[in-house]
Motif scaffolding. Structure first.
Motif, mmCIF file in Angstrom:
data_model
loop_
_atom_site.group_PDB
_atom_site.id
_atom_site.type_symbol
_atom_site.label_atom_id
_atom_site.label_comp_id
_atom_site.label_asym_id
_atom_site.label_seq_id
_atom_site.Cartn_x
_atom_site.Cartn_y
_atom_site.Cartn_z
ATOM 1 N N PRO A 14 -5.988 5.039 6.564
ATOM 2 C CA PRO A 14 -6.936 5.861 6.059
ATOM 3 C C PRO A 14 -5.716 7.572 5.754
ATOM 4 N N MET A 15 -5.374 7.948 6.744
ATOM 5 C CA MET A 15 -4.018 8.762 7.524
ATOM 6 C C MET A 15 -2.402 8.373 6.340
ATOM 7 N N LEU A 16 -2.220 7.671 6.339
ATOM 8 C CA LEU A 16 -0.931 6.525 5.676
ATOM 9 C C LEU A 16 -1.538 6.184 4.236
ATOM 10 N N ALA A 17 -2.425 6.159 4.000
ATOM 11 C CA ALA A 17 -3.033 6.348 2.212
ATOM 12 C C ALA A 17 -2.634 7.644 1.754
ATOM 13 N N ARG A 18 -3.735 9.036 2.915
ATOM 14 C CA ARG A 18 -3.668 10.323 2.134
ATOM 15 C C ARG A 18 -1.824 10.579 2.204
ATOM 16 N N ALA A 19 -0.807 10.109 3.020
ATOM 17 C CA ALA A 19 0.281 10.508 3.430
ATOM 18 C C ALA A 19 1.392 9.588 2.227
ATOM 19 N N VAL A 20 1.240 8.707 1.484
ATOM 20 C CA VAL A 20 1.931 8.326 0.928
ATOM 21 C C VAL A 20 1.198 8.658 -0.158
ATOM 22 N N ARG A 21 0.003 9.246 -0.856
ATOM 23 C CA ARG A 21 -0.337 9.916 -2.214
ATOM 24 C C ARG A 21 0.162 10.878 -2.105
ATOM 25 N N ASN A 22 0.334 12.676 -1.154
ATOM 26 C CA ASN A 22 0.774 12.934 -0.619
ATOM 27 C C ASN A 22 1.767 13.576 -0.877
ATOM 28 N N GLU A 23 2.858 12.237 0.059
ATOM 29 C CA GLU A 23 3.814 13.197 0.566
ATOM 30 C C GLU A 23 5.158 12.313 0.381
ATOM 31 N N ALA A 24 4.822 10.691 0.233
ATOM 32 C CA ALA A 24 5.899 9.779 -0.069
ATOM 33 C C ALA A 24 7.032 10.409 -1.142
ATOM 34 N N GLY A 25 8.183 9.371 -0.921
ATOM 35 C CA GLY A 25 9.257 9.902 -1.662
ATOM 36 C C GLY A 25 10.761 9.388 -1.647
ATOM 37 N N LYS B 235 0.986 -0.993 -0.277
ATOM 38 C CA LYS B 235 0.080 0.034 -0.046
ATOM 39 C C LYS B 235 1.083 1.194 0.362
ATOM 40 N N GLY B 236 2.394 0.865 -0.101
ATOM 41 C CA GLY B 236 2.782 2.100 -0.096
ATOM 42 C C GLY B 236 4.054 2.250 0.688
ATOM 43 N N TYR B 237 3.296 2.021 1.822
ATOM 44 C CA TYR B 237 4.480 2.020 3.484
ATOM 45 C C TYR B 237 5.004 1.006 4.147
ATOM 46 N N LEU B 238 5.415 0.618 4.761
ATOM 47 C CA LEU B 238 6.049 -0.463 5.401
ATOM 48 C C LEU B 238 5.079 -0.877 6.959
ATOM 49 N N ASN B 239 4.274 -2.087 5.662
ATOM 50 C CA ASN B 239 3.362 -2.097 7.535
ATOM 51 C C ASN B 239 3.700 -3.337 8.107
ATOM 52 N N LEU B 240 3.495 -3.006 9.895
ATOM 53 C CA LEU B 240 4.235 -3.603 10.812
ATOM 54 C C LEU B 240 3.000 -4.376 11.287
ATOM 55 N N LEU B 241 2.103 -3.991 11.408
ATOM 56 C CA LEU B 241 0.709 -4.326 12.077
ATOM 57 C C LEU B 241 -0.569 -5.132 11.451
ATOM 58 N N ASP B 242 -0.221 -5.958 10.191
ATOM 59 C CA ASP B 242 -1.186 -6.812 10.286
ATOM 60 C C ASP B 242 -1.084 -8.062 10.212
ATOM 61 N N GLY C 269 9.366 8.557 3.954
ATOM 62 C CA GLY C 269 8.557 7.007 3.797
ATOM 63 C C GLY C 269 7.458 7.087 6.230
ATOM 64 N N PHE C 270 6.793 5.703 5.452
ATOM 65 C CA PHE C 270 6.010 5.439 5.872
ATOM 66 C C PHE C 270 5.310 4.704 6.952
ATOM 67 N N ILE C 271 4.892 4.354 7.913
ATOM 68 C CA ILE C 271 5.248 2.876 8.764
ATOM 69 C C ILE C 271 4.207 2.285 9.106
#
Length: 247
Positions: A126-137, A30-37, A141-143
Motif C-alpha cells: 500500500p505504501m509503494l502504491a501510494r508512492a508510485v501514484r503520487n511521486e514516481a517519475g 505495479k509501477g515499482y520494481l518488485n524484487l520480493l514476490d 523510482g520505487f523498489i
C-alpha cells in the motif's frame, strides 16, 4: 540497451543497473520494481508482524501516514529533513530506506538535479502504491525490497536517508550495516527514529507492539562499527536524528 531496459522508466532503468543480481525480466507491473514476490528473500529475513507495522501497511494507514508526515515536517523541528547536509552530488544517486509514501524520496531527487535519481525502498505494497501514484517519475523510482537485505551492489549510492522506519525493522543493526555497504566512501547518511529514550521504552511493555526502542547512543554506535565517522546525534524528546559520513 535491451528491450527490458526500454520498458522501464528512466529511474527504474538506472536502479536495475545498480542491482547486485538484476532479474532477467523485471516485474514493474505495479509501477515499482518488485524484487520480493518470488519468495526467495522474504523467507531469509525476519518480518515485523506487530500491530503498528500492520496499521501503516494498510491502504488507510498509508494515507494517514502520508498526511501526518507532511504536517509534521511543517510543524515539528524533529521532522525537518537534512537534505542540504546530505550533499548529494549533481547527477548522483540517493536512497530512501523505508520510503513509505515517497515524499522524502521526491525531495532527494530534486536535490540530485536533473541528471540525478532517487530510489525509495519499502516492503509495504500500500505504501509503494501510494508512492508510485503520487511521486514516481523520470528521476524517482520505487523498489519493493527488504531493508535488511538491500538488493544493490556495494558502494553504488551517494547518500542515504531513513525517516521513521528503522524502529519497524526487525533487525535494525542489519539494516544499518546494509546502508553502510551500499554507500560510497565519503557518502553521507541520516537516520531519524521516533522511539528513543526512556519514554519510548514504554513500548516494550506492550506485547508484540512491533516497534524497537533505541538507546540514546545505540544507532551511533552501530554506525561507527560500520565505518562511519563524524557521527552526530541530536534528540528532540523521543525523536532522534543521527548523521554520519562513511569513512
Amino acid at each position: 540497451m535491451t528491450d527490458v531496459h526500454v520498458s522501464l522508466s528512466p529511474a527504474l532503468r538506472r536502479a536495475v543497473d545498480l542491482l547486485a543480481d538484476p532479474p532477467g525480466e523485471p516485474d514493474v507491473s505495479k509501477g515499482y520494481l518488485n524484487l520480493l514476490d518470488d519468495g526467495s528473500d522474504e523467507e531469509a529475513v525476519a518480518k515485523n508482524t506487530g500491530p503498528i507495522q500492520a496499521a501503516w501497511a494498510s491502504p488507510i494507514g498509508s494515507m494517514l501516514y502520508d498526511n501526518a508526515q507532511a504536517l509534521s515536517r511543517r510543524l515539528i523541528s524533529a521532522w525537518q529533513l537534512p537534505i542540504e547536509w546530505l550533499s548529494i552530488p549533481p547527477g548522483g544517486v540517493a536512497l530512501d530506506v523505508g520510503s513509505g509514501p515517497g515524499n522524502v524520496t521526491a525531495s532527494l531527487a530534486h536535490a540530485a538535479g536533473p541528471d540525478g535519481v532517487a530510489l525509495g525502498i519499502d516492503i509495504s505494497e500500500p505504501m509503494l502504491a501510494r508512492a508510485v501514484r503520487n511521486e514516481a517519475g523520470p528521476q524517482v523510482g520505487f523498489i519493493k525490497a527488504d531493508a535488511q537485505r538491500l538488493p544493490l551492489r556495494d558502494k553504488t549510492i551517494d547518500a542515504v536517508i531513513s525517516t521513521a522506519a528503522l524502529q519497524l525493522i526487525p533487525n535494525p543493526a542489519a539494516a544499518l550495516a546494509e546502508m553502510a555497504r551500499v554507500l560510497r566512501d565519503g557518502g553521507r547518511l541520516a537516520v531519524m527514529v521516533p522511539t528513543v529514550g526512556w519514554a519510548a521504552r514504554l513500548f516494550q511493555l506492550l506485547p508484540n507492539v512491533g516497534a524497537h526502542a533505541f538507546g540514546d547512543d545505540e544507532i551511533a554506535d552501530i554506525l561507527e562499527q560500520n565505518g562511519f565517522v563524524s557521527v552526530r546525534v541530536k534528540n528532540y524528546g523521543t525523536f532522534q536524528w543521527v548523521r554520519g559520513r562513511k569513512g
